[in-house]
Design a protein around this motif. Structure first.
Motif, PDB file in Angstrom:
ATOM      1  N   ARG A   1      -8.832   1.033  -0.356  1.00 10.98           N
ATOM      2  CA  ARG A   1      -7.874   1.055   0.024  1.00 10.98           C
ATOM      3  C   ARG A   1      -8.886  -0.202   1.265  1.00 10.98           C
ATOM      4  O   ARG A   1      -9.868  -0.778   1.381  1.00 10.98           O
ATOM      5  CB  ARG A   1      -7.498   2.089   1.123  1.00 10.98           C
ATOM      6  CG  ARG A   1      -5.828   2.295   1.191  1.00 10.98           C
ATOM      7  CD  ARG A   1      -5.842   3.161  -0.213  1.00 10.98           C
ATOM      8  NE  ARG A   1      -6.606   4.101   0.032  1.00 10.98           N
ATOM      9  CZ  ARG A   1      -7.087   4.801  -1.697  1.00 10.98           C
ATOM     10  NH1 ARG A   1      -6.656   4.212  -2.423  1.00 10.98           N
ATOM     11  NH2 ARG A   1      -7.597   5.861  -1.235  1.00 10.98           N
ATOM     12  N   PRO A   2      -8.236  -1.474   1.779  1.00  9.42           N
ATOM     13  CA  PRO A   2      -6.543  -1.095   2.504  1.00  9.42           C
ATOM     14  C   PRO A   2      -6.238  -1.405   0.252  1.00  9.42           C
ATOM     15  O   PRO A   2      -6.274  -2.027   0.710  1.00  9.42           O
ATOM     16  CB  PRO A   2      -6.473  -2.241   3.190  1.00  9.42           C
ATOM     17  CG  PRO A   2      -7.937  -2.546   3.711  1.00  9.42           C
ATOM     18  CD  PRO A   2      -8.801  -2.314   2.351  1.00  9.42           C
ATOM     19  N   LEU A   3      -4.287  -1.016   0.609  1.00  5.21           N
ATOM     20  CA  LEU A   3      -3.626  -1.233  -0.658  1.00  5.21           C
ATOM     21  C   LEU A   3      -3.472  -1.677  -0.641  1.00  5.21           C
ATOM     22  O   LEU A   3      -1.966  -1.584   0.766  1.00  5.21           O
ATOM     23  CB  LEU A   3      -3.854   0.249  -0.945  1.00  5.21           C
ATOM     24  CG  LEU A   3      -2.690   0.233  -2.616  1.00  5.21           C
ATOM     25  CD1 LEU A   3      -2.916  -0.259  -3.873  1.00  5.21           C
ATOM     26  CD2 LEU A   3      -2.164   1.795  -3.116  1.00  5.21           C
ATOM     27  N   HIS A   4      -2.292  -2.641  -0.899  1.00  6.46           N
ATOM     28  CA  HIS A   4      -0.947  -3.408  -1.151  1.00  6.46           C
ATOM     29  C   HIS A   4       0.288  -3.623  -2.448  1.00  6.46           C
ATOM     30  O   HIS A   4      -0.811  -4.140  -3.556  1.00  6.46           O
ATOM     31  CB  HIS A   4      -1.062  -4.504  -0.593  1.00  6.46           C
ATOM     32  CG  HIS A   4      -0.015  -5.494  -0.210  1.00  6.46           C
ATOM     33  ND1 HIS A   4       0.540  -5.578   0.157  1.00  6.46           N
ATOM     34  CD2 HIS A   4       1.180  -6.785  -1.448  1.00  6.46           C
ATOM     35  CE1 HIS A   4       1.898  -5.690   0.465  1.00  6.46           C
ATOM     36  NE2 HIS A   4       1.871  -6.898  -0.711  1.00  6.46           N
ATOM     37  N   ILE A   5       1.342  -2.627  -2.648  1.00  8.57           N
ATOM     38  CA  ILE A   5       1.705  -2.643  -3.458  1.00  8.57           C
ATOM     39  C   ILE A   5       3.360  -3.866  -3.197  1.00  8.57           C
ATOM     40  O   ILE A   5       3.294  -3.725  -1.752  1.00  8.57           O
ATOM     41  CB  ILE A   5       2.660  -1.296  -3.118  1.00  8.57           C
ATOM     42  CG1 ILE A   5       1.397  -0.002  -2.806  1.00  8.57           C
ATOM     43  CG2 ILE A   5       3.350  -0.561  -5.016  1.00  8.57           C
ATOM     44  CD1 ILE A   5       2.074   0.959  -2.720  1.00  8.57           C
ATOM     45  N   PHE A   6       3.382  -3.685  -4.224  1.00 10.77           N
ATOM     46  CA  PHE A   6       4.572  -5.001  -4.121  1.00 10.77           C
ATOM     47  C   PHE A   6       5.420  -4.973  -5.473  1.00 10.77           C
ATOM     48  O   PHE A   6       5.382  -4.183  -6.329  1.00 10.77           O
ATOM     49  CB  PHE A   6       4.713  -6.029  -4.071  1.00 10.77           C
ATOM     50  CG  PHE A   6       3.475  -6.879  -4.941  1.00 10.77           C
ATOM     51  CD1 PHE A   6       4.302  -8.500  -6.116  1.00 10.77           C
ATOM     52  CD2 PHE A   6       2.203  -6.274  -5.478  1.00 10.77           C
ATOM     53  CE1 PHE A   6       3.861  -8.600  -7.236  1.00 10.77           C
ATOM     54  CE2 PHE A   6       2.171  -7.398  -6.264  1.00 10.77           C
ATOM     55  CZ  PHE A   6       2.143  -8.922  -7.626  1.00 10.77           C
ATOM     56  N   CYS A   7       6.777  -4.968  -5.217  1.00 12.81           N
ATOM     57  CA  CYS A   7       7.996  -5.199  -6.198  1.00 12.81           C
ATOM     58  C   CYS A   7       8.810  -6.633  -5.905  1.00 12.81           C
ATOM     59  O   CYS A   7       9.135  -7.535  -4.440  1.00 12.81           O
ATOM     60  CB  CYS A   7       9.131  -3.531  -6.962  1.00 12.81           C
ATOM     61  SG  CYS A   7       9.748  -3.889  -4.846  1.00 12.81           S
ATOM     62  N   ARG A   8      10.363  -6.365  -6.285  1.00 15.42           N
ATOM     63  CA  ARG A   8      10.692  -8.410  -5.820  1.00 15.42           C
ATOM     64  C   ARG A   8      11.570  -7.363  -4.619  1.00 15.42           C
ATOM     65  O   ARG A   8      11.303  -8.172  -3.316  1.00 15.42           O
ATOM     66  CB  ARG A   8      12.269  -7.711  -6.651  1.00 15.42           C
ATOM     67  CG  ARG A   8      13.214  -8.416  -5.985  1.00 15.42           C
ATOM     68  CD  ARG A   8      14.773  -9.111  -7.181  1.00 15.42           C
ATOM     69  NE  ARG A   8      15.028  -7.767  -6.558  1.00 15.42           N
ATOM     70  CZ  ARG A   8      16.090  -7.948  -4.930  1.00 15.42           C
ATOM     71  NH1 ARG A   8      15.966  -8.392  -4.042  1.00 15.42           N
ATOM     72  NH2 ARG A   8      16.519  -6.171  -4.870  1.00 15.42           N
ATOM     73  N   SER A   9      11.897  -6.196  -3.818  1.00 18.81           N
ATOM     74  CA  SER A   9      12.095  -5.833  -2.404  1.00 18.81           C
ATOM     75  C   SER A   9      11.112  -5.464  -1.536  1.00 18.81           C
ATOM     76  O   SER A   9      11.113  -5.359  -0.082  1.00 18.81           O
ATOM     77  CB  SER A   9      13.300  -5.607  -1.870  1.00 18.81           C
ATOM     78  OG  SER A   9      13.609  -4.349  -2.630  1.00 18.81           O
ATOM     79  N   GLY A  10       9.973  -5.011  -2.372  1.00 24.17           N
ATOM     80  CA  GLY A  10       9.480  -3.213  -1.473  1.00 24.17           C
ATOM     81  C   GLY A  10      10.355  -1.998  -1.486  1.00 24.17           C
ATOM     82  O   GLY A  10       9.584  -1.095  -2.019  1.00 24.17           O
TER      83      GLY A  10
END
Length: 111
Positions: free
Chosen positions: A83-92
């Motif tokens: 970490r830090p970890l960032h996760i994403f998709c179209r909108s979250g």
């Protein structure tokens, strides 16, 4: 920020540079390629992540199509990376759902 998890909508390769400057060590993309025109591909994001020393994983699923195998893959990756970890998709939204599902199944090594 050490154990921080952040979630957002779609990021670009340029955003990866900003995330790296903020100290993000790991990225997870939950968005399938080709959902909409002009969307950066997983390969585009992976290349940017590699250039900035960020570990990257693509765990795509369509909205409403989350399966336990996705949750387990996410948890295994989460538990083996920094970490830090960032996760994403179209909108979250999908990224929030997979994180919550992994927590509900008690699959994450969290303090």
């Amino acid at each position: 920020m050490e154990n921080t998890i952040t979630i957002s909508g779609q990021i670009t390769p340029e955003d990866v540079k900003t995330l790296a400057a903020q100290g993000v060590k790991t990225l997870v993309n939950n968005r399938p390629d080709g959902e909409e025109a002009g969307q950066p591909t997983s390969d585009d994001i992976a290349k940017a992540a590699q250039e900035h020393g960020i570990i990257y994983r693509h765990i795509p699923f369509s909205g409403g199509m989350l399966e336990m195998r996705h949750v387990e893959e996410f948890a295994d990756f989460y538990n083996s990376t920094e970490r830090p970890l960032h996760i994403f998709c179209r909108s979250g939204n999908r990224s929030s759902i997979i994180l919550q599902a992994a927590r509900e199944q008690d699959l994450l090594d969290e303090e």
